[in-house]
Design a protein around this motif. Structure first.
Motif: not given
Length: 310
Positions: A133-162
């Motif tokens: 993913v790092k080699a393809r910034p903003n080229e890939l997408n990810f799904a969630s069950s809605g903005i602010g859902a924990t499934t969304h925020l968990s993914m955002e936290l992973l992206l931030e930390r990585a």
């Protein structure tokens, strides 16, 4: 004085509506139906699940806040509507999270699992995913069950930390996001284990890591993100609340039924079977403390990333 009164002898004398803020078949629906059956058995009345998806739980929260405070409407929720996360995301809410609910208790938590479409992202480990993913910034997408859902925020936290950048695609119905992940229209998502169980062995997806501090007993072969990114944790929490001003004796009655259910080996086994971790018996006060602790993690992330929702 009201708090010292015994629970009303005639409560409940009709079915109770349990508002669930996501659609049928998703992880919230799965664990909600388990706890609904267990509590209903103890109260002597059915808890009828009413799925009301939309806006990360806000539609359900508005409905609950406006319902009669008579104990016949309760809601499943977590840090979103009950802990101020949605207030940090949305400018205009139709409810006040600090005034409009009477908390009842926590009933379970669930880890999320990072799933990828194997054709779109041909990797086998989390470190390989990060490199891909790092080699393809903003080229890939990810799904969630809605903005602010924990499934969304968990993914955002992973992206931030990585240090990664992906495009977020929120879905009103979590099952729609799964359909698109299987088809490759979205390439990745964090998903609660109860909802991920049916695709556990589907060759179109691969589980790379779970978001709990340790591996899940249900998915022991899948590493925790914390094994690659120390200290990482992002779980979903599920609890009950009623409209504010619901009589304290009724809140106590439901709380007692919930805590009795939580001590049941049958309910514990049901939760574990679908990948959820049953809560220990708890009180409205301890549930409130837990929500504040978890909310601090998510609202901090929201502020750092400048996330907002409409």
């Amino acid at each position: 004085m009201a708090a010292s009164k015994p629970a009303r002898a005639d409560y409940p004398d009709k079915p109770i509506r349990l508002i669930v803020p996501y659609g049928g078949g998703g992880q919230t629906d799965i664990v909600s139906r388990l706890v609904a059956e267990a509590i209903g058995q103890r109260l002597g009345q059915q808890l009828l699940v009413d799925n009301r998806p939309g806006a990360a739980g806000n539609l359900a929260a508005e409905m609950t806040a406006r319902a009669p405070a008579d104990g016949y409407t309760i809601m499943v929720g977590s840090t979103g509507p009950f802990g101020g996360v949605n207030a940090a995301l949305y400018k205009n809410l139709g409810y006040d999270w600090q005034k409009d609910f009477s908390l009842i208790g926590l009933f379970c938590t669930t880890p999320n699992v990072l799933l990828i479409n194997t054709s779109a992202i041909p990797v086998k480990t989390l470190p390989e995913f990060i490199e891909f993913v790092k080699a393809r910034p903003n080229e890939l997408n990810f799904a969630s069950s809605g903005i602010g859902a924990t499934t969304h925020l968990s993914m955002e936290l992973l992206l931030e930390r990585a240090g990664l950048n992906m495009v977020h695609v929120p879905y009103r119905q979590s099952t729609q996001g799964m359909t698109d992940l299987l088809a490759g229209r979205v390439q990745a998502r964090c998903l609660g284990l109860p909802e991920a169980e049916p695709v556990k062995h589907d060759p179109r997806v691969r589980a790379l890591a779970v978001t709990s501090a340790e591996r899940s007993p249900n998915w022991p072969e899948v590493p925790a993100i914390a094994e690659t990114i120390p200290g990482f944790i992002g779980v979903n929490e599920f609890g009950l609340a009623a409209p504010a001003k619901t009589p304290p004796e009724i809140i106590l009655r439901i709380s007692e039924a919930l805590n009795d259910a939580l001590q049941s080996p049958s309910l514990q086994a049901d939760f574990l079977r679908v990948g959820a971790v049953p809560a220990q018996p708890n009180s409205p006060e301890s549930f409130s403390t837990y929500l504040r602790q978890r909310s601090a993690v998510w609202t901090g992330l929201i502020q750092r990333l400048g996330l907002s929702a409409e």
